[in-house]
Design a protein around this motif. Sequence first.
Motif, PDB file in Angstrom:
ATOM      1  N   MET A   1      -1.619   3.846   4.485  1.00  0.00           N
ATOM      2  CA  MET A   1      -0.556   3.148   5.073  1.00  0.00           C
ATOM      3  C   MET A   1      -1.178   1.806   5.296  1.00  0.00           C
ATOM      4  O   MET A   1      -2.179   1.519   6.178  1.00  0.00           O
ATOM      5  N   ILE A   2      -0.402   0.632   4.914  1.00  0.00           N
ATOM      6  CA  ILE A   2      -0.694  -0.658   4.873  1.00  0.00           C
ATOM      7  C   ILE A   2      -0.243  -0.996   6.514  1.00  0.00           C
ATOM      8  O   ILE A   2       0.991  -0.913   6.728  1.00  0.00           O
ATOM      9  N   VAL A   3      -0.953  -1.871   7.190  1.00  0.00           N
ATOM     10  CA  VAL A   3      -0.493  -2.713   8.464  1.00  0.00           C
ATOM     11  C   VAL A   3      -0.740  -3.957   7.900  1.00  0.00           C
ATOM     12  O   VAL A   3      -1.835  -4.376   7.613  1.00  0.00           O
ATOM     13  N   PRO A   4       0.283  -4.658   8.028  1.00  0.00           N
ATOM     14  CA  PRO A   4       0.079  -6.428   7.698  1.00  0.00           C
ATOM     15  C   PRO A   4      -0.321  -7.123   8.736  1.00  0.00           C
ATOM     16  O   PRO A   4       0.018  -8.086   8.788  1.00  0.00           O
ATOM     17  N   PHE A   5      -0.950  -6.387   9.748  1.00  0.00           N
ATOM     18  CA  PHE A   5      -1.353  -7.369  10.910  1.00  0.00           C
ATOM     19  C   PHE A   5      -3.011  -6.583  11.275  1.00  0.00           C
ATOM     20  O   PHE A   5      -3.451  -5.840  10.501  1.00  0.00           O
ATOM     21  N   GLY A   6      -3.630  -7.457  11.931  1.00  0.00           N
ATOM     22  CA  GLY A   6      -5.175  -7.030  12.068  1.00  0.00           C
ATOM     23  C   GLY A   6      -5.310  -5.928  12.895  1.00  0.00           C
ATOM     24  O   GLY A   6      -4.556  -5.469  13.489  1.00  0.00           O
TER      25      GLY A   6
ATOM     26  N   THR B   1       0.941  -2.847  16.400  1.00  0.00           N
ATOM     27  CA  THR B   1       1.323  -2.274  15.089  1.00  0.00           C
ATOM     28  C   THR B   1       0.286  -1.483  14.250  1.00  0.00           C
ATOM     29  O   THR B   1       0.482  -0.336  14.030  1.00  0.00           O
ATOM     30  N   ASP B   2      -1.123  -2.087  14.485  1.00  0.00           N
ATOM     31  CA  ASP B   2      -2.092  -1.244  14.131  1.00  0.00           C
ATOM     32  C   ASP B   2      -2.386  -0.112  14.818  1.00  0.00           C
ATOM     33  O   ASP B   2      -2.648   1.068  14.200  1.00  0.00           O
TER      34      ASP B   2
ATOM     35  N   GLU C   1      -5.026   0.889   6.061  1.00  0.00           N
ATOM     36  CA  GLU C   1      -5.530  -0.310   5.490  1.00  0.00           C
ATOM     37  C   GLU C   1      -4.920  -1.506   6.240  1.00  0.00           C
ATOM     38  O   GLU C   1      -3.563  -1.794   6.101  1.00  0.00           O
ATOM     39  N   ASN C   2      -5.732  -2.432   6.650  1.00  0.00           N
ATOM     40  CA  ASN C   2      -5.141  -3.726   7.340  1.00  0.00           C
ATOM     41  C   ASN C   2      -5.022  -4.847   6.168  1.00  0.00           C
ATOM     42  O   ASN C   2      -6.126  -5.122   5.598  1.00  0.00           O
TER      43      ASN C   2
END
Length: 333
Positions: free
Chosen positions: A44-49, A54-55, A76-77
């Motif tokens: 699961m990609i999180v496009p933020f830190g 969102t994380d 995964e960030n």
Amino acid sequence: MKKASVHPAGRRAFAALALAMGALLLSMPPRAQAADYPDHPIKMIVPFGAGTTTDSVARIISDAMSKSLGQPVIVENRAGAGGSIGTEFVARAAPDGYTLVMGTVGTHAINKALYHRLGYDPIRDFAPIAMPGSTPTLLVVSASSPYRSLKDLATAAAQPAGISFASAGTGTSGHLAGELLKSRLGGTMVHVPYKEGSQALTDVMSGQVQFMFYHPIAVLPQIKAGKLRALGTSGAQRSAAAPDVPTIAEQTGSDFNLVAWFMVYAPAATPPAVLQKLRDATAGVLADPGVAAKLQGQGVEQGNIPASGLDAFGRDELAKWSTLVKQSGAQVD
């Protein structure tokens, strides 16, 4: 020794057989569509830190999905460029159900108009799986300020000096909410972008900037501590986290309705059978009271949009936010 020859009719028959075998192979469902999906961990990609809302939402959903699917769903960030880097990574990933993204209003509704060159299309390149929920933003001012209502803000904005509002950056939902408020109230409201929301919030509390829109989970502790005052909420309904704060829509008699939302997406070409498994799994996850409570703890109010309505929702949101971006003049190279 004389080389054996093949009769033309035999060659034609062989070619026809080869074509038929190729067609059969192409028509066979891909590996990910097999009944044993998933048979290894999902990303699961999180496009933020790490540590962002969102994380946090992604980790709540991923943990519950792991139990439902019987395979780890690993967060995964991949942060950067307003979420565009991680989102594009998923758009280009193999459409096999093993790489997902926790998309947001920014990655899938705002960035399309905000960035000159975006490496993905938020509609064409993705298949929506589920919407964990949304969060309105609260319009807050310093508790020591003279502003106690939207009318007070409008009066101040009408003065020659005008007022200013902060955000966590150009093109963020907080920035665009401020621009929409300016169009509703009139007057002069100057946008002051910050690199991060916490610094913007600090300057609002000190009175250096007059107001900002920000997530309830970040501002409610400061409201309770007597450092901030909430004048309105950006959603169509009052926030469950702050039910005493009136909506901007009810105060202005307008259709003001902007919320930040979260959506699980897979690459667009993911097989239908895999998408259905993921949708079934996330539907069960979101129906779990324990998951709902954890999301509420992050200020996220669960949405009631069925999977069949997610495409239309995404298109409507893209149109709405793109219009706001264009009206604001915001642009990122």
